[in-house]
Design a protein around this motif. Structure first.
Motif, PDB file in Angstrom:
ATOM      1  N   PHE A 387       0.829  -1.210   0.000  1.00  0.00           N
ATOM      2  CA  PHE A 387       0.000   0.000   0.000  1.00  0.00           C
ATOM      3  C   PHE A 387       0.856   1.249   0.000  1.00  0.00           C
ATOM      4  O   PHE A 387       0.650   2.168  -0.806  1.00  0.00           O
ATOM      5  CB  PHE A 387      -0.923  -0.019   1.213  1.00  0.00           C
ATOM      6  CG  PHE A 387      -1.584   1.303   1.501  1.00  0.00           C
ATOM      7  CD1 PHE A 387      -2.662   1.735   0.748  1.00  0.00           C
ATOM      8  CD2 PHE A 387      -1.118   2.117   2.526  1.00  0.00           C
ATOM      9  CE1 PHE A 387      -3.270   2.956   1.012  1.00  0.00           C
ATOM     10  CE2 PHE A 387      -1.720   3.333   2.798  1.00  0.00           C
ATOM     11  CZ  PHE A 387      -2.799   3.748   2.042  1.00  0.00           C
ATOM     12  N   LYS A 388       1.836   1.304   0.874  1.00  0.00           N
ATOM     13  CA  LYS A 388       2.681   2.499   0.964  1.00  0.00           C
ATOM     14  C   LYS A 388       3.504   2.697  -0.303  1.00  0.00           C
ATOM     15  O   LYS A 388       3.734   3.832  -0.729  1.00  0.00           O
ATOM     16  CB  LYS A 388       3.584   2.406   2.190  1.00  0.00           C
ATOM     17  CG  LYS A 388       2.819   2.580   3.498  1.00  0.00           C
ATOM     18  CD  LYS A 388       3.742   2.740   4.684  1.00  0.00           C
ATOM     19  CE  LYS A 388       2.966   3.073   5.945  1.00  0.00           C
ATOM     20  NZ  LYS A 388       3.849   3.291   7.116  1.00  0.00           N
ATOM     21  N   SER A 389       3.909   1.599  -0.904  1.00  0.00           N
ATOM     22  CA  SER A 389       4.662   1.703  -2.153  1.00  0.00           C
ATOM     23  C   SER A 389       3.784   2.271  -3.262  1.00  0.00           C
ATOM     24  O   SER A 389       4.232   3.106  -4.064  1.00  0.00           O
ATOM     25  CB  SER A 389       5.194   0.329  -2.565  1.00  0.00           C
ATOM     26  OG  SER A 389       5.841   0.386  -3.813  1.00  0.00           O
ATOM     27  N   ASP A 390       2.524   1.839  -3.302  1.00  0.00           N
ATOM     28  CA  ASP A 390       1.604   2.286  -4.355  1.00  0.00           C
ATOM     29  C   ASP A 390       1.187   3.743  -4.175  1.00  0.00           C
ATOM     30  O   ASP A 390       0.939   4.448  -5.159  1.00  0.00           O
ATOM     31  CB  ASP A 390       0.347   1.409  -4.376  1.00  0.00           C
ATOM     32  CG  ASP A 390       0.615   0.035  -4.957  1.00  0.00           C
ATOM     33  OD1 ASP A 390       1.720  -0.182  -5.491  1.00  0.00           O
ATOM     34  OD2 ASP A 390      -0.284  -0.823  -4.864  1.00  0.00           O
ATOM     35  N   THR A 391       1.100   4.184  -2.950  1.00  0.00           N
ATOM     36  CA  THR A 391       0.521   5.497  -2.695  1.00  0.00           C
ATOM     37  C   THR A 391       1.545   6.602  -2.440  1.00  0.00           C
ATOM     38  O   THR A 391       1.187   7.780  -2.492  1.00  0.00           O
ATOM     39  CB  THR A 391      -0.418   5.433  -1.470  1.00  0.00           C
ATOM     40  OG1 THR A 391       0.320   4.981  -0.324  1.00  0.00           O
ATOM     41  CG2 THR A 391      -1.562   4.463  -1.736  1.00  0.00           C
ATOM     42  N   ARG A 392       2.795   6.249  -2.178  1.00  0.00           N
ATOM     43  CA  ARG A 392       3.792   7.269  -1.846  1.00  0.00           C
ATOM     44  C   ARG A 392       3.940   8.292  -2.961  1.00  0.00           C
ATOM     45  O   ARG A 392       3.912   9.506  -2.724  1.00  0.00           O
ATOM     46  CB  ARG A 392       5.151   6.610  -1.565  1.00  0.00           C
ATOM     47  CG  ARG A 392       6.224   7.613  -1.147  1.00  0.00           C
ATOM     48  CD  ARG A 392       7.554   6.936  -0.891  1.00  0.00           C
ATOM     49  NE  ARG A 392       8.122   6.370  -2.104  1.00  0.00           N
ATOM     50  CZ  ARG A 392       8.157   5.081  -2.393  1.00  0.00           C
ATOM     51  NH1 ARG A 392       7.634   4.209  -1.532  1.00  0.00           N
ATOM     52  NH2 ARG A 392       8.689   4.632  -3.511  1.00  0.00           N
ATOM     53  N   HIS A 393       4.059   7.815  -4.186  1.00  0.00           N
ATOM     54  CA  HIS A 393       4.257   8.731  -5.306  1.00  0.00           C
ATOM     55  C   HIS A 393       3.010   9.584  -5.548  1.00  0.00           C
ATOM     56  O   HIS A 393       3.116  10.737  -5.966  1.00  0.00           O
ATOM     57  CB  HIS A 393       4.613   7.951  -6.569  1.00  0.00           C
ATOM     58  CG  HIS A 393       5.928   7.242  -6.482  1.00  0.00           C
ATOM     59  ND1 HIS A 393       7.105   7.903  -6.192  1.00  0.00           N
ATOM     60  CD2 HIS A 393       6.256   5.934  -6.631  1.00  0.00           C
ATOM     61  CE1 HIS A 393       8.107   7.031  -6.182  1.00  0.00           C
ATOM     62  NE2 HIS A 393       7.611   5.839  -6.435  1.00  0.00           N
ATOM     63  N   ALA A 394       1.836   9.016  -5.284  1.00  0.00           N
ATOM     64  CA  ALA A 394       0.604   9.783  -5.481  1.00  0.00           C
ATOM     65  C   ALA A 394       0.558  10.977  -4.537  1.00  0.00           C
ATOM     66  O   ALA A 394       0.244  12.101  -4.943  1.00  0.00           O
ATOM     67  CB  ALA A 394      -0.615   8.890  -5.258  1.00  0.00           C
ATOM     68  N   LEU A 395       0.888  10.757  -3.271  1.00  0.00           N
ATOM     69  CA  LEU A 395       0.863  11.847  -2.307  1.00  0.00           C
ATOM     70  C   LEU A 395       1.920  12.895  -2.656  1.00  0.00           C
ATOM     71  O   LEU A 395       1.675  14.103  -2.590  1.00  0.00           O
ATOM     72  CB  LEU A 395       1.096  11.313  -0.897  1.00  0.00           C
ATOM     73  CG  LEU A 395       1.083  12.354   0.229  1.00  0.00           C
ATOM     74  CD1 LEU A 395      -0.227  13.116   0.227  1.00  0.00           C
ATOM     75  CD2 LEU A 395       1.312  11.681   1.573  1.00  0.00           C
ATOM     76  N   GLU A 396       3.104  12.435  -3.058  1.00  0.00           N
ATOM     77  CA  GLU A 396       4.158  13.378  -3.442  1.00  0.00           C
ATOM     78  C   GLU A 396       3.713  14.225  -4.628  1.00  0.00           C
ATOM     79  O   GLU A 396       3.975  15.424  -4.689  1.00  0.00           O
ATOM     80  CB  GLU A 396       5.442  12.612  -3.786  1.00  0.00           C
ATOM     81  CG  GLU A 396       6.112  11.959  -2.576  1.00  0.00           C
ATOM     82  CD  GLU A 396       7.287  11.086  -2.979  1.00  0.00           C
ATOM     83  OE1 GLU A 396       7.480  10.897  -4.213  1.00  0.00           O
ATOM     84  OE2 GLU A 396       7.986  10.595  -2.084  1.00  0.00           O
ATOM     85  N   LYS A 397       3.049  13.579  -5.585  1.00  0.00           N
ATOM     86  CA  LYS A 397       2.624  14.300  -6.783  1.00  0.00           C
ATOM     87  C   LYS A 397       1.553  15.346  -6.447  1.00  0.00           C
ATOM     88  O   LYS A 397       1.591  16.480  -6.940  1.00  0.00           O
ATOM     89  CB  LYS A 397       2.087  13.304  -7.818  1.00  0.00           C
ATOM     90  CG  LYS A 397       1.911  13.887  -9.185  1.00  0.00           C
ATOM     91  CD  LYS A 397       3.215  14.450  -9.725  1.00  0.00           C
ATOM     92  CE  LYS A 397       4.314  13.414  -9.755  1.00  0.00           C
ATOM     93  NZ  LYS A 397       5.604  14.053 -10.169  1.00  0.00           N
ATOM     94  N   ILE A 398       0.600  14.974  -5.600  1.00  0.00           N
ATOM     95  CA  ILE A 398      -0.425  15.929  -5.197  1.00  0.00           C
ATOM     96  C   ILE A 398       0.209  17.113  -4.483  1.00  0.00           C
ATOM     97  O   ILE A 398      -0.089  18.271  -4.767  1.00  0.00           O
ATOM     98  CB  ILE A 398      -1.472  15.258  -4.284  1.00  0.00           C
ATOM     99  CG1 ILE A 398      -2.341  14.290  -5.093  1.00  0.00           C
ATOM    100  CG2 ILE A 398      -2.367  16.303  -3.630  1.00  0.00           C
ATOM    101  CD1 ILE A 398      -3.316  13.515  -4.260  1.00  0.00           C
TER     102      ILE A 398
END
Length: 432
Positions: A387-398
């Motif tokens: 989960f953290k691997s999948d979502t880390r980049h999303a949060l950084e991008k936002i």
């Protein structure tokens, strides 16, 4: 101010403008060119015309200087002929007009009356040949971000979000963290990550919300979509589920008219125990299942009128009374939380349209407004790592997009540690 930042993928780095106080960011988007022939250099020169009211095909040919005999061939072509009757204002016609003054091809772009794919005719001397237009489908991950403004619904619409994405934001992701009636101010911000599907350069579909944030009073609230046990679910950045076992109010934005406890019955006129809660709503308002369940009963029960009883397991059931009609469900059927099971009415002993809602534990009614249920188990172990691997980049991008777009003149960041005070709140109902 609203902005749609096209992001090829979460791991791709966006270019930050040189001006640290920039309030806008635009990114070049390269769209596919229809009719391009791979590996062949030509002097193709495509020109598009959008039909205006009263404009005819012959008028378009005359305007472009295309000989009448070419128009006659088009008018008699078996594929084009029936389509020409459906031409309407707004239809886009494209013509390949090389520098030598000839006409090489004609294309009716996809749209109402034409269909989902363009129709292209190739002129070759006296011959007119239909040519298949390659269909190029691409999926792009995009970050859409903007201010709430006077209406969250209108602002989200302006970004290209539909009602399904907005309902995911308000009913699934932030329902328990944000009161969308009173918590939001016009200058609060939101960002949404979605996958968009493009067909030949036209947006054809926007997928479910993959990640989203709201910046409320300087506090950043985040939610991420992740598949658990084959079902989509939304989580906080640390893997805690945003889903609750039960919805306290099975009708969004309904008005509580009668609580749990003793009262004078409005019809019988006697003092008796009211073993549920009543929500007033207009006839036909959808009623949602309070939680994942198996349908235990669908039918009529004395004073309840049309009623549905759901079994949630572990001795817990919910009852929904006075329905005007059912939503095509049957006994033994499995329903998910939030599924529509019926519609508000006034059947049975009711003075007007409303929902009578009961929560029972081992057959005994309890006050649903005071029930405290443990949330679903958080993600752990390998699942949490994934989960953290999948979502880390999303949060950084936002965060990156927000910082570029909404960085204040004094250089302060979007989600500051100490929120700035606000003069007051302005309601932003979902429907705008």
């Amino acid at each position: 101010m609203l902005l749609a930042a096209i992001v090829p993928g979460f791991s791709t780095v966006l270019n930050t403008p040189n001006n640290p106080n920039a309030q806008r960011m635009t990114m070049t988007l390269s769209l596919p060119k229809l009719g391009h022939r791979a590996g062949k250099t030509t002097d193709d020169r495509w020109q598009s015309i959008t039909l205006k009211p009263g404009q005819t095909l012959s008028g378009v040919f005359e305007e472009l200087g295309i000989p009448y005999d070419q128009l006659a061939r088009v008018m008699q072509h078996p594929t084009i002929k029936p389509t020409l009757r459906k031409l309407r204002p707004g239809t886009v016609l494209s013509f390949n007009l090389p520098a030598d003054g000839s006409v090489r091809a004609m294309r009716l772009e996809a749209g109402p009356g034409i269909g989902d794919s363009p129709i292209e005719l190739e002129f070759n001397g006296d011959a007119l040949r239909e040519r298949a237009v390659p269909v190029e489908i691409t999926t792009r991950t995009v970050v859409l971000t903007g201010e709430v403004g006077r209406s969250l619904f209108a602002s989200a619409r302006a970004l290209g979000l539909g009602s399904s994405q907005l309902e995911q934001l308000t009913d699934e992701m932030f329902k328990y963290d944000i009161d969308f009636d009173s918590d939001l101010s016009e200058d609060d911000r939101f960002s949404v990550v979605v996958d968009q599907t493009w067909k030949n350069g036209q947006l054809v579909n926007t997928g479910p919300v993959q990640a989203a944030t709201f910046t409320v009073d300087g506090h950043l609230k985040s939610a991420f979509r992740f598949m658990r046990d084959g079902k989509p679910e939304y989580f906080t950045p640390d893997g805690r589920s945003l889903k609750r076992p039960f919805i306290r109010m099975p009708i969004p934005y309904a008005r509580l008219t009668s609580g749990f406890g003793g009262r004078n019955h409005p019809i019988l006129g006697t003092f008796r125990m009211h073993k549920g809660v009543d929500y007033a709503a207009s006839t036909g308002t959808p009623i949602q299942a309070a939680g994942d369940a198996k349908v235990e009963f669908v039918g009529q029960k004395s004073g309840y009128g049309n009623v549905v009883i759901l079994n949630h397991g572990a001795g817990k059931t919910t009852l929904y009374g006075h329905m005007s009609r059912f939503a095509g469900i049957h006994t033994g059927q499995r329903v998910a939380q939030g599924a529509v099971i019926g519609y508000v009415g006034s059947t049975g002993m009711a003075t007007g349209p409303h929902l009578h809602y009961e929560f029972r534990v081992n057959g005994v009614q309890v006050n649903p407004l005071k029930m405290t249920m443990p949330p679903p188990a958080p993600l752990t172990g390998d699942t949490l790592v994934a989960f953290k691997s999948d979502t880390r980049h999303a949060l950084e991008k936002i965060r990156e997009v927000e910082n570029v777009v909404f960085q204040l003149d004094d250089g302060s960041r979007v989600a500051s540690a100490t929120p700035a005070p606000k003069a007051g709140k302005r309601g932003n109902r979902r429907k705008g």
